[in-house]
Scaffold this motif. Structure first.
Motif, mmCIF file in Angstrom:
data_model
loop_
_atom_site.group_PDB
_atom_site.id
_atom_site.type_symbol
_atom_site.label_atom_id
_atom_site.label_comp_id
_atom_site.label_asym_id
_atom_site.label_seq_id
_atom_site.Cartn_x
_atom_site.Cartn_y
_atom_site.Cartn_z
ATOM 1 N N ALA A 58 1.024 -1.183 -0.178
ATOM 2 C CA ALA A 58 -0.252 0.041 0.002
ATOM 3 C C ALA A 58 0.481 1.402 0.239
ATOM 4 O O ALA A 58 0.843 2.572 -0.726
ATOM 5 C CB ALA A 58 -0.576 -0.450 1.056
ATOM 6 N N LYS A 92 -5.551 -5.092 -4.445
ATOM 7 C CA LYS A 92 -6.406 -3.705 -4.589
ATOM 8 C C LYS A 92 -7.833 -3.745 -5.074
ATOM 9 O O LYS A 92 -8.456 -2.305 -5.329
ATOM 10 C CB LYS A 92 -5.636 -3.391 -6.471
ATOM 11 C CG LYS A 92 -4.336 -2.592 -6.107
ATOM 12 C CD LYS A 92 -3.318 -2.871 -7.561
ATOM 13 C CE LYS A 92 -3.644 -0.498 -8.033
ATOM 14 N NZ LYS A 92 -3.200 -0.586 -9.088
ATOM 15 N N LYS A 93 -8.120 -4.915 -5.193
ATOM 16 C CA LYS A 93 -9.762 -5.061 -5.257
ATOM 17 C C LYS A 93 -10.453 -4.950 -3.616
ATOM 18 O O LYS A 93 -11.261 -5.119 -3.493
ATOM 19 C CB LYS A 93 -10.357 -6.159 -6.150
ATOM 20 C CG LYS A 93 -9.780 -5.609 -7.735
ATOM 21 C CD LYS A 93 -11.010 -6.176 -8.106
ATOM 22 C CE LYS A 93 -9.956 -7.976 -8.276
ATOM 23 N NZ LYS A 93 -10.553 -9.546 -9.293
ATOM 24 N N ASP A 135 -11.337 -4.883 0.347
ATOM 25 C CA ASP A 135 -11.989 -3.135 1.113
ATOM 26 C C ASP A 135 -10.767 -2.664 1.548
ATOM 27 O O ASP A 135 -10.721 -1.553 1.986
ATOM 28 C CB ASP A 135 -13.605 -3.200 1.244
ATOM 29 C CG ASP A 135 -13.733 -3.773 0.215
ATOM 30 O OD1 ASP A 135 -14.317 -3.038 -0.893
ATOM 31 O OD2 ASP A 135 -15.535 -4.205 0.300
ATOM 32 N N ILE A 165 -7.776 -1.210 0.255
ATOM 33 C CA ILE A 165 -8.322 0.186 -0.526
ATOM 34 C C ILE A 165 -8.447 1.561 0.389
ATOM 35 O O ILE A 165 -7.243 2.212 0.368
ATOM 36 C CB ILE A 165 -9.880 0.213 -0.854
ATOM 37 C CG1 ILE A 165 -9.342 -0.879 -2.239
ATOM 38 C CG2 ILE A 165 -10.108 1.418 -1.384
ATOM 39 C CD1 ILE A 165 -10.938 -2.082 -3.191
ATOM 40 N N VAL A 171 -5.122 1.917 1.871
ATOM 41 C CA VAL A 171 -3.944 3.421 0.845
ATOM 42 C C VAL A 171 -5.024 4.478 0.461
ATOM 43 O O VAL A 171 -3.920 5.235 0.669
ATOM 44 C CB VAL A 171 -4.291 2.398 -0.387
ATOM 45 C CG1 VAL A 171 -4.301 3.652 -1.716
ATOM 46 C CG2 VAL A 171 -3.442 1.661 -1.094
ATOM 47 N N ASN A 172 -6.273 4.610 0.919
ATOM 48 C CA ASN A 172 -6.110 5.917 0.921
ATOM 49 C C ASN A 172 -6.410 6.414 1.833
ATOM 50 O O ASN A 172 -6.300 7.639 1.784
ATOM 51 C CB ASN A 172 -8.506 5.690 0.664
ATOM 52 C CG ASN A 172 -8.758 5.458 -0.870
ATOM 53 O OD1 ASN A 172 -8.081 5.609 -1.852
ATOM 54 N ND2 ASN A 172 -9.885 4.728 -0.740
#
Length: 154
Positions: free
Chosen positions: A19, A57-58, A60, A63, A66-67
Motif C-alpha cells: 500500500a 487492489k480490490k 476493501d 483500498i 491506501v486511501n
C-alpha cells in the motif's frame, strides 16, 4: 493514530508495504519528478504475482489503507498549498492578485460564505384554510359515488 492501527490490523505486513509503495508511486511524479512504475513492476518489487496484486487492489481493507495513506500525504502538503495561495494573493511586481485565491482564503476562514434566502409569498390563509362540515360532507359523498362507479374521477 487509532484509525491507522485499525486499518493496519486488517492487513498483512506485506500488504501494508505494498500500500505504501502504491502511494509513493502515485505521488512520485508530483514530489520528485519521477516516473510512475507499472502495476507489474510494483508487484515484482513487492514479491507477489500480478494477479495477487490486482486482488489486493480490490480488497476493501487494502483500498481503505491506501486511501488513508494518500490522505495523510495530502495533509502533509497543506503548508505548501497555503504558501501557493498566498503567492497568488500577494504576487510580486505589478501583477494583480488572484480573485479566486482571495475567495479561497476568505472561505477557508469562514469570512465569506454562500447565503441563500428563500421567501414564501403564499398567503397563510389560502395555505391553511379549514373546510367546513358541509364541504367535507360534499367531498365524502363524491368519493362514495366514485367508489360505487356512479361518477368518474375528474
Amino acid at each position: 493514530m487509532q484509525k491507522r492501527k485499525q486499518l493496519e490490523a486488517a492487513l498483512t505486513p506485506q500488504q501494508r508495504i505494498a500500500a505504501q509503495m502504491i502511494v509513493d508511486n502515485e505521488w512520485s511524479p508530483v514530489l520528485n519528478g519521477g516516473k510512475k512504475k507499472t502495476n507489474d513492476e510494483l508487484a515484482a518489487e513487492i514479491g507477489i504475482g500480478r494477479s495477487q496484486f490486482y486482488e489486493w487492489k480490490k480488497n476493501d481493507d487494502f483500498i481503505a489503507y491506501v486511501n488513508y495513506l494518500t490522505d495523510k500525504q495530502l495533509e502533509s502538503m497543506r503548508s505548501e498549498v497555503n504558501v501557493a495561495i498566498m503567492k497568488l494573493i500577494n504576487p510580486s511586481g505589478d501583477r494583480i492578485p488572484s480573485v479566486k485565491a482571495l475567495d479561497l482564503y476568505m472561505r477557508r476562514f469562514a469570512l465569506l460564505t454562500d447565503r441563500t434566502v428563500v421567501e414564501d409569498h403564499r398567503s397563510a390563509a389560502s395555505e391553511h384554510r379549514i373546510k367546513t362540515d358541509e364541504e367535507i360532507a360534499k367531498d365524502l359523498a363524491e368519493l362514495d359515488r366514485m367508489i360505487n362507479g356512479e361518477i368518474t374521477p375528474h
